[in-house]
Design a protein around this motif. Structure first.
Motif, mmCIF file in Angstrom:
data_model
loop_
_atom_site.group_PDB
_atom_site.id
_atom_site.type_symbol
_atom_site.label_atom_id
_atom_site.label_comp_id
_atom_site.label_asym_id
_atom_site.label_seq_id
_atom_site.Cartn_x
_atom_site.Cartn_y
_atom_site.Cartn_z
ATOM 1 N N ASP A 197 0.878 -1.173 0.000
ATOM 2 C CA ASP A 197 0.000 0.000 0.000
ATOM 3 C C ASP A 197 0.908 1.214 0.000
ATOM 4 O O ASP A 197 1.158 1.820 -1.038
ATOM 5 C CB ASP A 197 -0.919 -0.030 1.223
ATOM 6 N N ILE A 198 1.454 1.556 1.154
ATOM 7 C CA ILE A 198 2.448 2.618 1.204
ATOM 8 C C ILE A 198 3.852 2.057 1.060
ATOM 9 O O ILE A 198 4.809 2.809 0.889
ATOM 10 C CB ILE A 198 2.325 3.425 2.516
ATOM 11 N N ASN A 199 3.986 0.719 1.108
ATOM 12 C CA ASN A 199 5.284 0.060 0.992
ATOM 13 C C ASN A 199 5.469 -0.573 -0.380
ATOM 14 O O ASN A 199 4.502 -0.838 -1.096
ATOM 15 C CB ASN A 199 5.406 -1.047 2.046
ATOM 16 N N LYS A 247 8.531 -6.194 2.893
ATOM 17 C CA LYS A 247 7.988 -4.858 2.658
ATOM 18 C C LYS A 247 9.064 -3.856 3.045
ATOM 19 O O LYS A 247 9.793 -4.040 4.028
ATOM 20 C CB LYS A 247 6.703 -4.628 3.451
ATOM 21 N N THR A 248 9.171 -2.796 2.255
ATOM 22 C CA THR A 248 10.227 -1.820 2.484
ATOM 23 C C THR A 248 9.839 -0.479 1.872
ATOM 24 O O THR A 248 9.050 -0.436 0.920
ATOM 25 C CB THR A 248 11.564 -2.312 1.876
ATOM 26 N N GLY A 297 -2.278 2.366 7.208
ATOM 27 C CA GLY A 297 -1.908 2.990 5.949
ATOM 28 C C GLY A 297 -0.967 4.143 6.238
ATOM 29 O O GLY A 297 0.023 3.989 6.957
ATOM 30 N N SER A 298 -1.271 5.324 5.725
ATOM 31 C CA SER A 298 -0.435 6.492 5.978
ATOM 32 C C SER A 298 -0.872 7.260 7.220
ATOM 33 O O SER A 298 -0.234 8.246 7.600
ATOM 34 C CB SER A 298 -0.480 7.428 4.764
ATOM 35 N N LEU A 299 -1.955 6.823 7.859
ATOM 36 C CA LEU A 299 -2.487 7.512 9.031
ATOM 37 C C LEU A 299 -1.821 6.992 10.299
ATOM 38 O O LEU A 299 -1.812 5.794 10.563
ATOM 39 C CB LEU A 299 -4.002 7.303 9.117
ATOM 40 N N GLY A 354 -8.690 -7.142 3.332
ATOM 41 C CA GLY A 354 -7.361 -7.032 2.752
ATOM 42 C C GLY A 354 -6.252 -7.464 3.680
ATOM 43 O O GLY A 354 -5.130 -7.722 3.231
ATOM 44 N N ASN A 355 -6.532 -7.567 4.985
ATOM 45 C CA ASN A 355 -5.521 -7.983 5.948
ATOM 46 C C ASN A 355 -5.756 -9.401 6.463
ATOM 47 O O ASN A 355 -5.190 -9.802 7.484
ATOM 48 C CB ASN A 355 -5.448 -6.992 7.107
ATOM 49 N N VAL A 356 -6.599 -10.135 5.763
ATOM 50 C CA VAL A 356 -6.727 -11.580 5.975
ATOM 51 C C VAL A 356 -6.245 -12.251 4.701
ATOM 52 O O VAL A 356 -6.869 -12.135 3.650
ATOM 53 C CB VAL A 356 -8.178 -11.994 6.278
#
Length: 239
Positions: free
Chosen positions: A17-19, A35-36, A147-149, A216-218
């Motif tokens: 997403d942000i990565n 992820k990076t 996410g970005s929050l 999305g996180n399962v």
């Protein structure tokens, strides 16, 4: 791109997403999901690694093993993707109930954001429904990333005050700053926060929460069974 030492064969994959997301072969021969990103917040991947381990402790649901973690990357056990089966969906529901029942030491960060906190939280005492035992206090620097929050995650005295001060009001401020909510919407959320004690209902035992649980996180494995990924874990209300 930052990878674990000795990693080879990097192939970009979905899931970021942000990565950025990569499939790599680690130096020990295992495949890993990495992820990076270059602008990761200090301690972000370490907190996620600690959250994954905390969620794995009760053995309620499958959680990818943390294989390597650094300031600018997180490497996890590679899981072959599939579709969630009917049995897998039932396993997810039952597993979440067991995960929640495993409990937490406080409303908020259980110690995942401070050195030694993860181990300390595992042995923390719960003082009955709605009350936590030893926990890091305000100012510990705890935060939750969705996410970005970024949201504050310091423990609070009870669930209503935590939900209002650590979730609703900070998210409202972010939305207002972006012009993403009307003045009527701002007023509605502020009224909810003022009435939060009566709206939350009776106290419940502290639950161990994933913190950002949505479809999305399962992750569904090739066998149709569920895996929990991308947590921002904390102690809270099971609903």
């Amino acid at each position: 791109m930052s990878l674990p030492p000795g990693a080879t064969g990097a192939v970009r994959v979905g899931g970021g997403d942000i990565n950025e997301a990569w499939r790599v072969r680690l130096a020990d021969g295992r495949d890993a999901f990495v992820k990076t990103r270059p602008d990761a917040v200090a301690g972000e991947y370490e907190r996620e690694a600690a959250a994954l381990r905390w969620l794995a402790e009760p053995a309620a649901l499958q959680v990818p093993e943390v294989l390597d973690v650094g300031e600018d990357h997180l490497a996890l056990q590679w899981v072959e993707h599939g579709s969630l089966s009917e049995d897998g969906a039932q396993e997810l529901g039952r597993g979440l109930a067991r995960l929640h029942a495993a409990g937490a030491p406080c409303f908020g960060d259980p110690g995942l954001s401070i050195p030694g906190g993860e181990a300390a939280s595992a042995g923390a005492r719960r003082d009955g429904p709605g009350r936590g035992g030893p926990a890091p206090g305000p100012g510990s620097g705890a935060s939750a990333t969705i996410g970005s929050l970024r949201l504050p995650n310091e423990p609070a005295e009870d669930w209503p005050s935590f939900y209002a001060s650590r979730r609703l009001l900070p998210a409202l401020a972010a939305a207002r700053g972006r012009g993403a909510i009307s003045s009527a919407g701002v007023s509605a959320v502020e009224v909810v926060c003022e009435r939060i004690d009566e709206l939350c209902g009776p106290p419940e035992p502290l639950a161990r929460l994933h913190g950002d649980l949505w479809t999305g996180n399962v992750l569904a494995g090739a066998d149709g069974r569920p895996w929990l990924i991308d947590p921002t874990a904390y102690g809270g209300h099971r609903a």
